[in-house]
Design a protein around this motif. Sequence first.
Motif, PDB file in Angstrom:
ATOM      1  N   LEU A  72       0.828  -1.207   0.000  1.00 32.17           N
ATOM      2  CA  LEU A  72       0.000   0.000   0.000  1.00 32.17           C
ATOM      3  C   LEU A  72       0.862   1.257   0.000  1.00 32.17           C
ATOM      4  O   LEU A  72       0.529   2.249  -0.650  1.00 32.17           O
ATOM      5  N   GLU A  73       1.965   1.226   0.749  1.00 30.95           N
ATOM      6  CA  GLU A  73       2.825   2.408   0.817  1.00 30.95           C
ATOM      7  C   GLU A  73       3.386   2.748  -0.554  1.00 30.95           C
ATOM      8  O   GLU A  73       3.427   3.926  -0.947  1.00 30.95           O
ATOM      9  N   GLU A  74       3.821   1.730  -1.311  1.00 35.23           N
ATOM     10  CA  GLU A  74       4.327   1.972  -2.661  1.00 35.23           C
ATOM     11  C   GLU A  74       3.234   2.535  -3.560  1.00 35.23           C
ATOM     12  O   GLU A  74       3.467   3.481  -4.334  1.00 35.23           O
ATOM     13  N   THR A  75       2.041   1.958  -3.450  1.00 35.07           N
ATOM     14  CA  THR A  75       0.929   2.417  -4.285  1.00 35.07           C
ATOM     15  C   THR A  75       0.571   3.865  -3.980  1.00 35.07           C
ATOM     16  O   THR A  75       0.408   4.689  -4.891  1.00 35.07           O
ATOM     17  N   ILE A  76       0.443   4.196  -2.698  1.00 37.78           N
ATOM     18  CA  ILE A  76       0.092   5.568  -2.307  1.00 37.78           C
ATOM     19  C   ILE A  76       1.188   6.535  -2.729  1.00 37.78           C
ATOM     20  O   ILE A  76       0.915   7.660  -3.174  1.00 37.78           O
ATOM     21  N   SER A  77       2.442   6.112  -2.609  1.00 40.23           N
ATOM     22  CA  SER A  77       3.553   6.978  -2.997  1.00 40.23           C
ATOM     23  C   SER A  77       3.499   7.303  -4.492  1.00 40.23           C
ATOM     24  O   SER A  77       3.697   8.458  -4.892  1.00 40.23           O
ATOM     25  N   VAL A  78       3.226   6.291  -5.324  1.00 38.66           N
ATOM     26  CA  VAL A  78       3.132   6.527  -6.772  1.00 38.66           C
ATOM     27  C   VAL A  78       1.951   7.434  -7.088  1.00 38.66           C
ATOM     28  O   VAL A  78       2.042   8.349  -7.914  1.00 38.66           O
ATOM     29  N   LEU A  79       0.822   7.197  -6.423  1.00 42.62           N
ATOM     30  CA  LEU A  79      -0.360   8.021  -6.681  1.00 42.62           C
ATOM     31  C   LEU A  79      -0.101   9.487  -6.324  1.00 42.62           C
ATOM     32  O   LEU A  79      -0.490  10.396  -7.063  1.00 42.62           O
ATOM     33  N   LYS A  80       0.562   9.716  -5.195  1.00 46.72           N
ATOM     34  CA  LYS A  80       0.776  11.100  -4.760  1.00 46.72           C
ATOM     35  C   LYS A  80       1.883  11.794  -5.543  1.00 46.72           C
ATOM     36  O   LYS A  80       1.807  13.004  -5.776  1.00 46.72           O
ATOM     37  N   SER A  81       2.920  11.046  -5.936  1.00 48.04           N
ATOM     38  CA  SER A  81       4.061  11.681  -6.603  1.00 48.04           C
ATOM     39  C   SER A  81       3.898  11.770  -8.113  1.00 48.04           C
ATOM     40  O   SER A  81       4.375  12.726  -8.739  1.00 48.04           O
ATOM     41  N   GLN A  82       3.212  10.805  -8.732  1.00 46.11           N
ATOM     42  CA  GLN A  82       3.113  10.777 -10.192  1.00 46.11           C
ATOM     43  C   GLN A  82       1.718  11.124 -10.723  1.00 46.11           C
ATOM     44  O   GLN A  82       1.604  11.811 -11.739  1.00 46.11           O
ATOM     45  N   ILE A  83       0.680  10.654 -10.061  1.00 46.47           N
ATOM     46  CA  ILE A  83      -0.671  10.821 -10.592  1.00 46.47           C
ATOM     47  C   ILE A  83      -1.315  12.121 -10.118  1.00 46.47           C
ATOM     48  O   ILE A  83      -1.917  12.864 -10.905  1.00 46.47           O
ATOM     49  N   GLU A  84      -1.190  12.420  -8.824  1.00 41.20           N
ATOM     50  CA  GLU A  84      -1.864  13.603  -8.283  1.00 41.20           C
ATOM     51  C   GLU A  84      -1.444  14.904  -8.969  1.00 41.20           C
ATOM     52  O   GLU A  84      -2.314  15.738  -9.283  1.00 41.20           O
ATOM     53  N   PRO A  85      -0.131  15.145  -9.245  1.00 40.26           N
ATOM     54  CA  PRO A  85       0.225  16.389  -9.940  1.00 40.26           C
ATOM     55  C   PRO A  85      -0.439  16.508 -11.312  1.00 40.26           C
ATOM     56  O   PRO A  85      -0.850  17.613 -11.719  1.00 40.26           O
ATOM     57  N   LYS A  86      -0.556  15.408 -12.062  1.00 39.03           N
ATOM     58  CA  LYS A  86      -1.220  15.456 -13.365  1.00 39.03           C
ATOM     59  C   LYS A  86      -2.702  15.782 -13.222  1.00 39.03           C
ATOM     60  O   LYS A  86      -3.258  16.561 -14.012  1.00 39.03           O
ATOM     61  N   LEU A  87      -3.338  15.176 -12.205  1.00 37.02           N
ATOM     62  CA  LEU A  87      -4.759  15.446 -12.003  1.00 37.02           C
ATOM     63  C   LEU A  87      -5.005  16.900 -11.610  1.00 37.02           C
ATOM     64  O   LEU A  87      -5.978  17.525 -12.043  1.00 37.02           O
ATOM     65  N   ARG A  88      -4.136  17.453 -10.800  1.00 40.09           N
ATOM     66  CA  ARG A  88      -4.321  18.840 -10.357  1.00 40.09           C
ATOM     67  C   ARG A  88      -4.134  19.827 -11.504  1.00 40.09           C
ATOM     68  O   ARG A  88      -4.678  20.936 -11.466  1.00 40.09           O
ATOM     69  N   ASN A  89      -3.380  19.433 -12.503  1.00 34.16           N
ATOM     70  CA  ASN A  89      -3.185  20.315 -13.654  1.00 34.16           C
ATOM     71  C   ASN A  89      -4.443  20.449 -14.521  1.00 34.16           C
ATOM     72  O   ASN A  89      -4.600  21.440 -15.233  1.00 34.16           O
ATOM     73  N   ILE A  90      -5.310  19.430 -14.471  1.00 38.81           N
ATOM     74  CA  ILE A  90      -6.496  19.460 -15.331  1.00 38.81           C
ATOM     75  C   ILE A  90      -7.787  19.661 -14.545  1.00 38.81           C
ATOM     76  O   ILE A  90      -8.857  19.754 -15.146  1.00 38.81           O
ATOM     77  N   MET A  91      -7.713  19.722 -13.224  1.00 37.00           N
ATOM     78  CA  MET A  91      -8.935  19.855 -12.436  1.00 37.00           C
ATOM     79  C   MET A  91      -9.447  21.299 -12.453  1.00 37.00           C
ATOM     80  O   MET A  91      -8.673  22.237 -12.653  1.00 37.00           O
ATOM     81  N   PRO A  92     -10.744  21.490 -12.257  1.00 34.86           N
ATOM     82  CA  PRO A  92     -11.301  22.851 -12.176  1.00 34.86           C
ATOM     83  C   PRO A  92     -10.766  23.593 -10.949  1.00 34.86           C
ATOM     84  O   PRO A  92     -10.115  23.006 -10.079  1.00 34.86           O
ATOM     85  N   ASP A  93     -11.084  24.881 -10.895  1.00 27.89           N
ATOM     86  CA  ASP A  93     -10.594  25.696  -9.785  1.00 27.89           C
ATOM     87  C   ASP A  93     -11.141  25.234  -8.441  1.00 27.89           C
ATOM     88  O   ASP A  93     -10.480  25.379  -7.411  1.00 27.89           O
ATOM     89  N   ASP A  94     -12.357  24.698  -8.431  1.00 26.61           N
ATOM     90  CA  ASP A  94     -12.946  24.239  -7.172  1.00 26.61           C
ATOM     91  C   ASP A  94     -12.638  22.769  -6.891  1.00 26.61           C
ATOM     92  O   ASP A  94     -13.201  22.181  -5.961  1.00 26.61           O
ATOM     93  N   GLY A  95     -11.765  22.154  -7.701  1.00 31.83           N
ATOM     94  CA  GLY A  95     -11.466  20.731  -7.553  1.00 31.83           C
ATOM     95  C   GLY A  95     -10.631  20.422  -6.318  1.00 31.83           C
ATOM     96  O   GLY A  95      -9.917  21.265  -5.783  1.00 31.83           O
ATOM     97  N   ASN A  96     -10.732  19.175  -5.874  1.00 31.11           N
ATOM     98  CA  ASN A  96      -9.979  18.713  -4.704  1.00 31.11           C
ATOM     99  C   ASN A  96      -9.736  17.216  -4.840  1.00 31.11           C
ATOM    100  O   ASN A  96     -10.476  16.504  -5.528  1.00 31.11           O
ATOM    101  N   ILE A  97      -8.675  16.732  -4.180  1.00 29.99           N
ATOM    102  CA  ILE A  97      -8.338  15.309  -4.190  1.00 29.99           C
ATOM    103  C   ILE A  97      -8.160  14.852  -2.752  1.00 29.99           C
ATOM    104  O   ILE A  97      -7.425  15.468  -1.978  1.00 29.99           O
TER     105      ILE A  97
END
Length: 536
Positions: free
Chosen positions: A308-333
Amino acid sequence: NKKLWQRITCFVMTSTNSRIKRLSLAASLLILPVVISIIAIPKLDYLPPVKRDAIDANLQFPPGSNVKTIEREIIQPMVERLKPYMDGTKEPALKNYYIFGGSFGGSLGVRVKDQDRVDELLEIVKNEILIDLPDTRVFARQGNLFGGFGGGRQVQVHLQSKDTKALQEMARQGIDWIKAAIEGANVNANPGLSMSEPEINLSPNDRNILEQGWNRRDVGRVVRTLGDGLYVGEYFNGSKRLNMILRADGWDDPDNLGDVPVVTGNGSVTPLSNLVDIQRTVGPSRLTRIDGQRTISLNVNPPKGWSLEETISVLKSQIEPKLRNIMPDDGNIQYGGSADQLDKAISVMAENFAFALVILFLLMAALFKSIKDSLLVVITIPLATVGGILALQLLNLTVFQPLDLLTMIGFIILLGLVVNNAILLVHQTRLGQQDGLERTDAIEQALTLRLRPIFMSTATSFFGMLPLLLMPGAGSVIYRGLAAVIVGGLAFSTIFTIVLLPCLLRLSKHDFFLGQNLDHGEINAVQQLPSDRVKA
């Protein structure tokens, strides 16, 4: 045997017979275990990856399909494909299976007779049973003993925004990015991403609402009474509390909703269509809200060999920045599922570990009637911790073993085992001093008398836990990590405790003065020499 104990005693006393040796040995055995533990700590997980002899599958049926269509086009073909395996005409033979479903979705569970052929069954389910089902998305994996379909190892990425279209686009992109970053991971969106369910969209007409003496909140209450109902309070009937829901009739068709008469704040009667603009459109199968925010959750099941730690680390370091780039102004993760449970479990286990150390220290202080002796016993615990961590790393060379919740419990159990050796040595040393022996002689006597009991008690615990670590079989993965921690911790701490503890017992305040080059034994020996030899 007596010669063996004497040799070990002689080695320990020789290794600690000077100030330099004592200080360097104490520093290395106290600091290095902590450093190694921090560096070598395994990846964290929530629950052991315990598998069942069954395959579980989650099915998402086409939007708008009715029960008869699902049964005819999806369920019946699956039953026919499973029949030869259930009859035994095809291998691997099945013990049983179940299928249930409805317009909301469905599940399939298949159990094999020969547990060793579960992997083979998984490929059959994926490539034969669940293929060519019209417009149906399926997710199949080996069943888990803990936590249902996700197996207690499911990470949920909650995407939040008021913009439904942007939210769904984020979810689609997120699924593709996660599958590319974590090869073999099962990822699905909840609720689904198809926009095919009938939906009525009501947009407030603020000008008309204000003219009628209302605000948006008032109109929202009225609309809720026309739907599932408005919560207005509680009623106590003498034995339990019941919710009071206000629900209004007056429409049975979307076209009639706008004609429903409403008594407004200024006392006039007006149709609902004057207060809101009503549009018929399509939307998702259902709406999910977390903390009041519209949410689509990406359920991520990591592949075999991923913690789980590896999975969460990949999600936060690789996936979350990409999602935040395309999310609306009121978006949240936000993160949920096992990710949230893992954080809570680590916090609770850390508190329990610290509490156990404090209780242990207080008990030792009460028994020894000395805070110093209690501290000497407790200070040997890091040696056991590093032993357990190194044992887990060695185990990971052959099988996947993260630092899960049950494995963490092993460290707490280890506290009560490793202190026994230190208690024996400290207690015997103090008894020798009470009998009039010098500190060095008392330590040597304690080693000679207590080495055999120490190795005997350690060996019983060591070999008692060894089968849980080495013997394969059903369910062995549950306690394998716990056994590795105890076996490694006992072996490591026993060897080094009989060196560290005498070293600490021989330390005195004179050892910490840089100008002092002789220990007590050497000072006493010099004082007892004849005066002419001292002058020489």
